[in-house]
Write a protein that holds these residues in place. Structure first.
Motif, PDB file in Angstrom:
ATOM      1  N   ASN A  17       0.860  -1.178   0.000  1.00 14.85           N
ATOM      2  CA  ASN A  17       0.000   0.000   0.000  1.00 14.85           C
ATOM      3  C   ASN A  17       0.898   1.229   0.000  1.00 14.85           C
ATOM      4  OD1 ASN A  17       0.716   0.407   2.848  1.00 14.85           O
ATOM      5  ND2 ASN A  17      -0.754  -1.228   3.286  1.00 14.85           N
ATOM      6  N   GLU A  18       0.361   2.391   0.277  1.00 14.73           N
ATOM      7  CA  GLU A  18       1.148   3.631   0.211  1.00 14.73           C
ATOM      8  C   GLU A  18       2.276   3.665   1.240  1.00 14.73           C
ATOM      9  OE1 GLU A  18      -1.436   6.927   0.578  1.00 14.73           O
ATOM     10  OE2 GLU A  18      -2.345   6.679  -1.400  1.00 14.73           O
ATOM     11  N   ARG A  19       2.166   2.896   2.319  1.00 16.44           N
ATOM     12  CA  ARG A  19       3.167   2.964   3.381  1.00 16.44           C
ATOM     13  C   ARG A  19       4.048   1.728   3.488  1.00 16.44           C
ATOM     14  NH1 ARG A  19       0.862   4.606   9.067  1.00 16.44           N
ATOM     15  NH2 ARG A  19       3.102   4.414   9.431  1.00 16.44           N
ATOM     16  N   ASN A  20       3.557   0.578   3.064  1.00 20.47           N
ATOM     17  CA  ASN A  20       4.254  -0.670   3.341  1.00 20.47           C
ATOM     18  C   ASN A  20       4.663  -1.407   2.069  1.00 20.47           C
ATOM     19  OD1 ASN A  20       3.763  -0.775   6.394  1.00 20.47           O
ATOM     20  ND2 ASN A  20       1.686  -0.556   5.604  1.00 20.47           N
ATOM     21  N   SER A  21       5.850  -1.993   2.125  1.00 22.31           N
ATOM     22  CA  SER A  21       6.350  -2.774   0.995  1.00 22.31           C
ATOM     23  C   SER A  21       7.352  -3.807   1.504  1.00 22.31           C
ATOM     24  CB  SER A  21       7.011  -1.872  -0.046  1.00 22.31           C
ATOM     25  OG  SER A  21       8.133  -1.205   0.514  1.00 22.31           O
ATOM     26  N   THR A  49       9.547  -2.700   4.798  1.00 24.23           N
ATOM     27  CA  THR A  49       9.640  -1.286   5.173  1.00 24.23           C
ATOM     28  C   THR A  49       8.253  -0.696   5.387  1.00 24.23           C
ATOM     29  OG1 THR A  49       9.594  -0.484   2.877  1.00 24.23           O
ATOM     30  CG2 THR A  49      11.750  -1.010   3.824  1.00 24.23           C
ATOM     31  N   SER A  50       8.193   0.254   6.306  1.00 25.99           N
ATOM     32  CA  SER A  50       6.954   0.978   6.587  1.00 25.99           C
ATOM     33  C   SER A  50       7.277   2.462   6.682  1.00 25.99           C
ATOM     34  CB  SER A  50       6.333   0.488   7.906  1.00 25.99           C
ATOM     35  OG  SER A  50       5.134   1.181   8.191  1.00 25.99           O
ATOM     36  N   ALA A  51       6.637   3.263   5.859  1.00 27.30           N
ATOM     37  CA  ALA A  51       6.936   4.701   5.803  1.00 27.30           C
ATOM     38  C   ALA A  51       6.307   5.436   6.972  1.00 27.30           C
ATOM     39  CB  ALA A  51       6.429   5.278   4.490  1.00 27.30           C
ATOM     40  N   VAL A  52       7.113   6.295   7.598  1.00 30.55           N
ATOM     41  CA  VAL A  52       6.600   7.152   8.668  1.00 30.55           C
ATOM     42  C   VAL A  52       6.611   8.616   8.236  1.00 30.55           C
ATOM     43  CG1 VAL A  52       7.222   5.568  10.516  1.00 30.55           C
ATOM     44  CG2 VAL A  52       8.901   7.245   9.738  1.00 30.55           C
ATOM     45  N   SER A  53       7.261   8.915   7.113  1.00 30.06           N
ATOM     46  CA  SER A  53       7.271  10.248   6.521  1.00 30.06           C
ATOM     47  C   SER A  53       7.659  10.058   5.054  1.00 30.06           C
ATOM     48  CB  SER A  53       8.265  11.175   7.241  1.00 30.06           C
ATOM     49  OG  SER A  53       9.591  10.876   6.878  1.00 30.06           O
ATOM     50  N   PRO A  54       7.571  11.102   4.222  1.00 27.31           N
ATOM     51  CA  PRO A  54       7.910  10.934   2.800  1.00 27.31           C
ATOM     52  C   PRO A  54       9.306  10.367   2.538  1.00 27.31           C
ATOM     53  CG  PRO A  54       6.749  13.000   3.129  1.00 27.31           C
ATOM     54  CD  PRO A  54       7.012  12.446   4.501  1.00 27.31           C
ATOM     55  N   HIS A  55      10.269  10.596   3.440  1.00 30.30           N
ATOM     56  CA  HIS A  55      11.639  10.137   3.206  1.00 30.30           C
ATOM     57  C   HIS A  55      12.187   9.273   4.324  1.00 30.30           C
ATOM     58  CE1 HIS A  55      11.661  12.817  -0.166  1.00 30.30           C
ATOM     59  NE2 HIS A  55      11.480  13.871   0.614  1.00 30.30           N
ATOM     60  N   LEU A  56      11.364   8.878   5.284  1.00 28.12           N
ATOM     61  CA  LEU A  56      11.838   8.101   6.420  1.00 28.12           C
ATOM     62  C   LEU A  56      11.018   6.820   6.556  1.00 28.12           C
ATOM     63  CD1 LEU A  56      13.855   8.140   8.804  1.00 28.12           C
ATOM     64  CD2 LEU A  56      12.016   9.128  10.196  1.00 28.12           C
ATOM     65  N   ASN A  57      11.711   5.686   6.594  1.00 25.43           N
ATOM     66  CA  ASN A  57      11.074   4.387   6.762  1.00 25.43           C
ATOM     67  C   ASN A  57      11.599   3.684   8.009  1.00 25.43           C
ATOM     68  OD1 ASN A  57       9.776   4.735   4.323  1.00 25.43           O
ATOM     69  ND2 ASN A  57      11.171   3.417   3.173  1.00 25.43           N
ATOM     70  N   PRO A  76      22.650 -16.643   9.716  1.00 24.76           N
ATOM     71  CA  PRO A  76      21.439 -15.821   9.701  1.00 24.76           C
ATOM     72  C   PRO A  76      21.673 -14.561  10.530  1.00 24.76           C
ATOM     73  CG  PRO A  76      21.204 -17.560  11.317  1.00 24.76           C
ATOM     74  CD  PRO A  76      22.595 -17.690  10.731  1.00 24.76           C
ATOM     75  N   ALA A  77      21.131 -13.449  10.084  1.00 20.41           N
ATOM     76  CA  ALA A  77      21.256 -12.186  10.812  1.00 20.41           C
ATOM     77  C   ALA A  77      19.976 -11.388  10.623  1.00 20.41           C
ATOM     78  CB  ALA A  77      22.462 -11.386  10.311  1.00 20.41           C
ATOM     79  N   ASN A  78      19.513 -10.786  11.703  1.00 17.11           N
ATOM     80  CA  ASN A  78      18.277 -10.011  11.665  1.00 17.11           C
ATOM     81  C   ASN A  78      18.543  -8.593  12.142  1.00 17.11           C
ATOM     82  OD1 ASN A  78      16.472 -12.318  10.999  1.00 17.11           O
ATOM     83  ND2 ASN A  78      17.166 -13.044  12.986  1.00 17.11           N
ATOM     84  N   SER A  79      17.853  -7.643  11.532  1.00 14.86           N
ATOM     85  CA  SER A  79      18.081  -6.247  11.881  1.00 14.86           C
ATOM     86  C   SER A  79      16.783  -5.457  11.800  1.00 14.86           C
ATOM     87  CB  SER A  79      19.120  -5.626  10.928  1.00 14.86           C
ATOM     88  OG  SER A  79      19.355  -4.267  11.231  1.00 14.86           O
ATOM     89  N   ALA A  80      16.714  -4.409  12.599  1.00 11.58           N
ATOM     90  CA  ALA A  80      15.575  -3.478  12.561  1.00 11.58           C
ATOM     91  C   ALA A  80      16.122  -2.083  12.800  1.00 11.58           C
ATOM     92  CB  ALA A  80      14.537  -3.837  13.623  1.00 11.58           C
ATOM     93  N   GLY A  81      15.578  -1.094  12.094  1.00 11.82           N
ATOM     94  CA  GLY A  81      16.099   0.249  12.275  1.00 11.82           C
ATOM     95  C   GLY A  81      15.371   1.260  11.418  1.00 11.82           C
TER      96      GLY A  81
END
Length: 204
Positions: A17-21, A49-57, A76-81
């Motif tokens: 959708n507009e925010r998530n991919s 990714t999930s958008a919180v602003s036009p240029h920030l995910n 295996p490696a997992n990350s969030a940021g």
């Protein structure tokens, strides 16, 4: 002496959708001369990714891989940021991306060594459109050990891509270097490769 070699890579992305991919990638590189396997490398990744602003995910990622050259059996490696993108929309760089976050990982080596570590993850992706038929790109990843910044890994990939059939077929030359400041005993710090490939784009 016979030789066998192949290289393949699949990229799949979907905008929910507009925010998530999300994005999925799988890659394998294998080379064998006679009975000697000189390259056996597999990489896979999932990114959400999930958008919180036009240029920030905000992002979640999971990567998996093995590399015979590095004696790596499985990692295996997992990350969030956070991910900041499209910094230079008015320049030749059409979609630069910078992301940072924590990354716990597990590494199992063919020597029997197992390492459970807490690393950081920083990445810069910079594609540059040279013309309507040529694109230059670079992907840089930096993974320092949080408890000891002298222990770090980097991955650098650069490519030059030419359009054969617009929006459909492409020819790409790719070079990469995987570096470890503290590799396993008997393993070199650099793993360099050069690949040529023909790419087919499916979908829009």
């Amino acid at each position: 002496v016979y030789s066998i070699g192949y290289y393949g890579k699949i990229n799949f992305s979907r905008v929910l959708n507009e925010r998530n991919s999300f994005f999925i990638q799988a890659e394998e590189n294998y080379v064998k001369f006679g009975d000697n396997v000189v390259m056996d490398k597999i990489r896979g990744a999932f990114l959400y990714t999930s958008a919180v602003s036009p240029h920030l995910n905000l992002y979640l990622s999971s990567t998996h891989g093995k590399n015979k050259f590095l004696l790596l059996k499985y990692r295996p490696a997992n990350s969030a940021g956070i991910c900041y993108h499209r910094l230079l929309q008015k320049s030749a760089v059409d979609s630069m991306v910078i992301s940072v976050g924590p990354m716990p990982e597990y590494s199992s080596y063919k020597t029997g060594v197992i390492r459970r570590e807490f690393r950081g993850a920083a990445r810069i992706i910079a594609p540059i459109q040279l013309s309507g038929y040529a694109q230059l790109g670079a992907d840089f990843m930096y993974h320092p050990l949080i408890a000891d910044f002298t222990d770090y890994r980097t991955y650098i990939e650069a490519f030059l891509q030419f359009t054969v059939v617009p929006e459909k077929w492409f020819f790409r030359i790719t070079t990469s270097n995987e570096y470890s400041s503290k590799p396993q005993p008997g393993v070199r710090r650099n793993d360099v490769s050069l690949n040529y490939s023909v790419s087919l784009k499916l979908g829009k």
